[in-house]
Design a protein around this motif. Structure first.
Motif, PDB file in Angstrom:
ATOM      1  N   CYS A 506       0.929  -1.222   0.106  1.00 14.37           N
ATOM      2  CA  CYS A 506      -0.088  -0.031  -0.219  1.00 14.37           C
ATOM      3  C   CYS A 506       0.807   1.219   0.087  1.00 14.37           C
ATOM      4  CB  CYS A 506      -0.945  -0.059   1.055  1.00 14.37           C
ATOM      5  SG  CYS A 506      -2.383   1.297   1.125  1.00 14.37           S
ATOM      6  N   GLN A 507       0.810   2.085  -0.909  1.00 12.00           N
ATOM      7  CA  GLN A 507       1.497   3.132  -1.224  1.00 12.00           C
ATOM      8  C   GLN A 507       0.671   4.389  -1.307  1.00 12.00           C
ATOM      9  OE1 GLN A 507       4.974   2.908  -1.219  1.00 12.00           O
ATOM     10  NE2 GLN A 507       5.003   0.814  -1.866  1.00 12.00           N
ATOM     11  N   PRO A 513      -1.006  15.080   8.818  1.00 14.33           N
ATOM     12  CA  PRO A 513       0.467  14.643   9.659  1.00 14.33           C
ATOM     13  C   PRO A 513       0.847  13.306   8.981  1.00 14.33           C
ATOM     14  CG  PRO A 513      -1.350  14.158  11.094  1.00 14.33           C
ATOM     15  CD  PRO A 513      -2.095  14.947   9.811  1.00 14.33           C
ATOM     16  N   ALA A 514       2.002  13.029   9.191  1.00 15.01           N
ATOM     17  CA  ALA A 514       2.685  11.870   8.420  1.00 15.01           C
ATOM     18  C   ALA A 514       2.216  10.789   9.270  1.00 15.01           C
ATOM     19  CB  ALA A 514       4.166  12.124   8.573  1.00 15.01           C
ATOM     20  N   ASP A 515       1.824  10.848  10.515  1.00 18.18           N
ATOM     21  CA  ASP A 515       1.578   9.250  11.344  1.00 18.18           C
ATOM     22  C   ASP A 515       0.094   8.828  10.615  1.00 18.18           C
ATOM     23  OD1 ASP A 515       1.508   7.062  12.932  1.00 18.18           O
ATOM     24  OD2 ASP A 515       0.480   8.419  14.447  1.00 18.18           O
ATOM     25  N   VAL A 516       0.504   7.599   9.893  1.00 21.20           N
ATOM     26  CA  VAL A 516      -0.736   6.690   9.371  1.00 21.20           C
ATOM     27  C   VAL A 516      -0.675   5.240   9.666  1.00 21.20           C
ATOM     28  CG1 VAL A 516      -0.551   8.397   7.423  1.00 21.20           C
ATOM     29  CG2 VAL A 516       0.639   6.424   7.176  1.00 21.20           C
ATOM     30  N   HIS A 517      -1.974   4.839   9.295  1.00 23.43           N
ATOM     31  CA  HIS A 517      -2.346   3.590   9.460  1.00 23.43           C
ATOM     32  C   HIS A 517      -2.618   2.720   8.359  1.00 23.43           C
ATOM     33  CE1 HIS A 517      -1.703   3.713  13.951  1.00 23.43           C
ATOM     34  NE2 HIS A 517      -2.249   4.872  13.820  1.00 23.43           N
ATOM     35  N   PHE A 518      -2.367   1.537   8.194  1.00 15.64           N
ATOM     36  CA  PHE A 518      -2.875   0.786   6.735  1.00 15.64           C
ATOM     37  C   PHE A 518      -3.794  -0.348   7.024  1.00 15.64           C
ATOM     38  CE2 PHE A 518       1.410   2.476   6.308  1.00 15.64           C
ATOM     39  CZ  PHE A 518       1.383   2.905   4.985  1.00 15.64           C
ATOM     40  N   LYS A 528      -7.135  -7.365   6.784  1.00 17.39           N
ATOM     41  CA  LYS A 528      -5.944  -7.253   7.715  1.00 17.39           C
ATOM     42  C   LYS A 528      -5.598  -5.964   7.837  1.00 17.39           C
ATOM     43  CE  LYS A 528      -1.797  -8.200   6.871  1.00 17.39           C
ATOM     44  NZ  LYS A 528      -0.741  -8.932   6.962  1.00 17.39           N
ATOM     45  N   GLU A 529      -4.833  -5.541   8.892  1.00 24.50           N
ATOM     46  CA  GLU A 529      -4.137  -4.456   9.055  1.00 24.50           C
ATOM     47  C   GLU A 529      -2.452  -4.475   8.554  1.00 24.50           C
ATOM     48  OE1 GLU A 529      -3.447  -0.944  12.553  1.00 24.50           O
ATOM     49  OE2 GLU A 529      -4.505  -2.694  12.772  1.00 24.50           O
ATOM     50  N   GLY A 530      -1.863  -3.360   7.910  1.00 26.30           N
ATOM     51  CA  GLY A 530      -0.740  -3.495   7.688  1.00 26.30           C
ATOM     52  C   GLY A 530      -0.352  -2.894   6.358  1.00 26.30           C
ATOM     53  N   LYS A 531       0.847  -2.620   6.141  1.00 30.99           N
ATOM     54  CA  LYS A 531       1.267  -1.902   4.878  1.00 30.99           C
ATOM     55  C   LYS A 531       1.171  -2.895   3.637  1.00 30.99           C
ATOM     56  CE  LYS A 531       4.503   1.354   2.534  1.00 30.99           C
ATOM     57  NZ  LYS A 531       5.598   2.131   2.960  1.00 30.99           N
ATOM     58  N   VAL A 550      -5.648   3.967   4.066  1.00 29.51           N
ATOM     59  CA  VAL A 550      -4.826   4.756   4.836  1.00 29.51           C
ATOM     60  C   VAL A 550      -5.494   5.711   5.446  1.00 29.51           C
ATOM     61  CG1 VAL A 550      -2.523   5.876   4.663  1.00 29.51           C
ATOM     62  CG2 VAL A 550      -2.858   4.208   3.011  1.00 29.51           C
ATOM     63  N   ASN A 551      -5.164   5.946   6.710  1.00 25.22           N
ATOM     64  CA  ASN A 551      -5.761   6.848   7.697  1.00 25.22           C
ATOM     65  C   ASN A 551      -4.910   7.467   8.427  1.00 25.22           C
ATOM     66  OD1 ASN A 551      -5.615   5.379   9.764  1.00 25.22           O
ATOM     67  ND2 ASN A 551      -7.787   4.690   9.865  1.00 25.22           N
ATOM     68  N   ASN A 552      -5.050   8.961   8.755  1.00 20.28           N
ATOM     69  CA  ASN A 552      -4.198   9.702   9.583  1.00 20.28           C
ATOM     70  C   ASN A 552      -5.217  10.283  10.713  1.00 20.28           C
ATOM     71  OD1 ASN A 552      -5.130  11.791   8.099  1.00 20.28           O
ATOM     72  ND2 ASN A 552      -3.246  12.388   7.356  1.00 20.28           N
TER      73      ASN A 552
END
Length: 826
Positions: A506-507, A513-518, A528-531, A550-552
């Motif tokens: 996931c790109q 802000p730069a803090d993100v979750h995948f 599932k969760e993860g890049k 992708v969320n912040n």
């Protein structure tokens, strides 16, 4: 009447020692084919009417029938021929050759005399010059010099005393003999009254043979010269000046004189101009103009210089609008003659040392250079005075320009942002503002409002302007926004094959802000969760629609749907049959090879239950019409570029059609009937045999009487004669068999025999003994009667009768010889 036509010059001119070229042509009036026989050249000939002959000095006489050429050493030479050319050359020619020259020619009986004149002088004659009636200055003219002489064996040249373009030509024709020279030149006023000479030049002897001179008259405008006193034309203001206009040449004579100052005509007339007590305004350029009938001409310019001291001076600034940092040039403006040689400069009424030129520069002007500037000019007649001062106003663009964000931070995507443009100082005052934000409103005010700021808002800066503009440093808005440009990267990026390792990443391009979750979704369900999403071995069941999220803290962004397609060889092949419950013969059956494959199957093969290749390669096998031999099992094999697979066998059931069932039922019924009839026939034979045996036993045991039944075949009643009301036996409708019994009544003779036989034999006959015989008849459906007899032949459809004959002792009574018949009718 002349039978010949001769063409030649009437008169030829030459001088002693020269030569004469006589161009001559002839032709016969009678037409072609006539040629000359003889040519005789006479000098000063006469005609004798008595003898009818010409007399005179014969210069040349020759027969033209021969082709011998004239010797070159002879003085008279014939250069022609006997067809059309009668050219002659006399070289050299003498003075006494002048006179009449005759050419006597004969052609058969035709004779002709052609005559011409020779004019031979002792010396070369003068050439002739042809001039135009009027020659004007600067108008090109052509003058022709001609001489009535030309001979190829005596070359001469015509030359001119004036330079120009010269063209020479020589004319040798039956019409004219001459030498010409054409001179083209552009006459000037200096040519007026000058001689123009044309000379006859002998290039062999290098001497002039003769010449001709004419006087040139060139019409031209007056040629002038101006004289001034004092000669230098430099005076001091208040002195006097005298100018004279002298006409050097004029053709025709002039008739007016005019004076001009700086190209402006003065009212003064005459050849002399007097200026008493000149002033500075009289300085300038003076000319005089003289006119005649040809035109007008002005004299050279006289530059009159009136000297005076410098006028009051003033300072000129360049440029007029002075910006800080530019180069400023100050010029001292003062009119003086001669020009000022020395200048004195002042700044705020204080002399500036070292500055004595007409101009001085300030390379990079600063605010401190602003003030009042003046100058004083001086020439050889003395110093001038100061007229007015110049105010140096140093201007500059706004300084300290700053862009200020007025709303609190942080700024989120879609918020409204207000910015203000401030500055410290400006000269002149600020008149407008500019902003570099294209998505905003009102770009010219001091404040700027950006409605619904975008995530990628560029840094903003403002510009404060007077005559010049100054930009502020850029201000970064730092807009907070959800992750952008989320996308899925797959490895390998080529086709995905089953049981291979696949990695999905996931790109995203940016996030603030730069803090993100995948997170990952498949077919709309959270996976599932993860890049990254890793498949150690991917299977077809993993195909589907994948999303990466992708969320912040600002929001969540989903990628575009990614269709994951797993390529695999064919699998789960099966054969489906339509119709599925079986097919009646003669109808259509469609067998479809159903499969699961990616890419789809590109090639099919069909086989029957015996594994024989049917050589059909489509997905659907169509059997039309279906035959009984098509029944059985079938299976298919599918192939794509990744492999192949085959289906299990599937059975195709084919049912009989109604026609087939009818045919086979009829065949079965016929077969059964045949068996049944055979059985009945056998039973009948057996019973008949037993009855015969029994009767024979009775005869042997009794009085020895015996009888037998003989079948007689009677004529069958024709079909048409049979009663229409008779029925037929239908074995389907009735399974019973009709029986008939024949009873034989005992006569008296038989009774007595029985009695005589004895008691013992009587007891052997059981009480149930019956002399009746039972017959069974089964007949195909015929509209006829059935007799109580069985046909001798099975397929005989006739009517059979039975006749009973008694054999025994004694004579049979007539009354007992009848036969009882039983007819079975259905």
């Amino acid at each position: 009447y002349s039978s010949w036509n001769f063409r030649h010059p009437k008169t030829l001119y030459a001088w002693d020692g020269a030569c004469v070229w006589i161009p001559c042509t002839y032709s016969s009036v009678k037409g072609g084919g006539h040629t000359l026989d003889n040519l005789t050249v006479y000098h000063n000939f006469t005609y004798d009417k008595k003898t009818k002959h010409y007399n005179g000095t014969i210069l040349y006489n020759k027969s033209l029938k021969t082709k011998e050429s004239t010797p070159s050493q002879e003085r008279v030479q014939f250069l022609g021929n006997n067809r059309n050319n009668c050219t002659l050359l006399i070289n050299p020619v003498k003075v006494n050759d002048s006179g009449l020259l005759g050419l006597r020619v004969t052609s058969g009986t035709d004779k002709w005399m052609a005559s011409l004149n020779l004019s031979i002088s002792e010396s070369a004659p003068q050439p002739h010059i042809e001039l135009h009636q009027e020659i004007r200055e600067d108008q090109e003219v052509t003058v022709t010099c001609s001489l009535n002489f030309a001979c190829r064996d005596y070359q001469v040249h015509l030359q001119w005393s004036l330079e120009g373009s010269v063209t020479t030509s020589t004319i040798l024709s039956p019409e004219r003999v001459a030498t010409q020279s054409h001179l083209s030149f552009q006459p000037k006023w200096t040519h007026d009254g000058k001689n123009l000479t044309c000379q006859l030049w002998d290039p062999m002897k290098q001497r002039i043979l003769s010449e001709k001179t004419v006087l040139l008259e060139v019409k031209h405008a007056p040629n002038l010269e101006i004289q001034v006193s004092p000669q230098e034309a430099i005076v001091t203001e208040g002195e006097s000046v005298t100018m004279r206009c002298q006409v050097i040449s004029s053709n025709p004579p002039h008739w007016s004189v005019s004076w001009f100052k700086d190209r402006t005509k003065l009212k003064e007339q005459g050849t002399t101009l007097v200026l008493p007590e000149v002033t500075r305004t009289m300085s300038g350029q003076y000319t005089c103009q003289v006119s005649n009938d040809v035109g007008s001409r002005q004299s050279d310019v006289v530059d009159l210089q009136v000297h005076y001291p410098p006028e009051p001076s003033w300072v000129q600034l360049s440029p007029s609008s002075i910006k800080e940092g530019v180069t400023v040039e100050l010029t001292c403006m003062s009119v003086a003659n001669p020009p000022p040689a020395n200048y004195t400069w002042y700044f705020n009424e204080q002399e500036i040392p070292g500055k004595n030129g007409r101009t001085f520069q300030i390379p990079q002007v600063l605010v401190k250079h602003a003030g009042r500037y003046s100058c004083l000019a001086e020439n050889s007649l003395g110093p001038g005075s100061v007229d007015r001062e110049a105010d140096l106003n140093v201007q500059y663009p706004p300084k300290g320009v700053t862009t200020v964000i007025q709303n609190p931070t942080p700024i989120r995507e879609g918020d409204s942002v207000t910015l203000s443009c401030t500055f410290n100082s400006s000269n002149p005052r600020v008149t407008r503002y500019n902003w570099n934000s294209p998505g905003s409103q009102d770009h010219t005010s001091q404040k700027l409002t950006i409605q619904k700021v975008t995530w990628d808002a560029q840094p903003v800066k403002c510009e404060a302007c007077n005559q010049w503009c100054s930009w502020s440093p850029s201000v970064n808005l730092n807009v907070l926004y959800a992750p952008r440009d989320v996308n899925i990267q797959i490895s390998p990026n080529t086709e995905i094959q089953s049981e291979k390792r696949v990695l999905l990443q996931c790109q995203y391009s940016s996030s603030r802000p730069a803090d993100v979750h995948f997170f990952w979704k498949k077919d709309g369900s959270l996976l599932k969760e993860g890049k990254t999403l890793t498949f150690g071995q991917i299977f077809p069941e993993d195909s589907g629609t994948y999303h990466c999220l992708v969320n912040n803290s600002i929001g969540q962004t989903s990628s575009k749907a990614y269709e994951l397609q797993v390529l695999y060889a064919p699998r789960r092949l099966r054969v489906s049959i339509s119709p599925k419950d079986g097919v009646v013969e003669g109808k259509t059956a469609v067998l479809t090879c159903e499969s699961d494959a990616n890419p789809p199957i590109s090639h099919y093969d069909w086989f029957d239950g015996k594994n024989q290749d049917l050589h059909y390669y489509g997905q659907m096998l169509r059997l039309e019409p279906v035959k009984l031999q098509h029944a059985g099992s079938y299976w298919c094999r599918g192939t794509n570029r990744l492999g192949q697979s085959q289906s299990p066998p599937t059975t195709l059931t084919v049912y009989y059609s109604a026609a087939t069932i009818s045919r086979r039922a009829a065949l079965g019924v016929g077969f059964c009937l045949a068996i049944f009839l055979l059985a009945i026939w056998g039973v009948k034979l057996q019973r008949s045999w037993k009855r015969i045996q029994r009767q024979q036993g009775l005869q042997e045991s009794s009085s020895g009487q015996s009888f037998f039944v003989r079948n007689l075949k009677a004529r069958r009643t024709p079909q048409a004669e049979r009663p229409a009301s008779l029925g037929c036996y239908n074995p389907v409708m009735e399974d019973a068999v009709s029986y008939a019994t024949l009873s034989f009544p005992l006569g008296e003779t038989d009774t007595r025999r029985l009695r005589d036989a004895g008691s013992s034999e009587m007891r052997e006959i059981p009480p149930s003994r019956d002399d009746r015989v039972t017959y069974a008849v089964v007949q195909n459906c015929q509209v006829a009667d059935y007799e109580n007899v069985t046909p001798e032949v099975l397929d005989d459809e006739g009517i059979h009768y039975s006749e009973l004959v008694h054999f025994g002792n004694g004579k049979r009574a007539l009354a007992q010889e009848g036969v009882e018949y039983v007819t079975l009718k259905h």
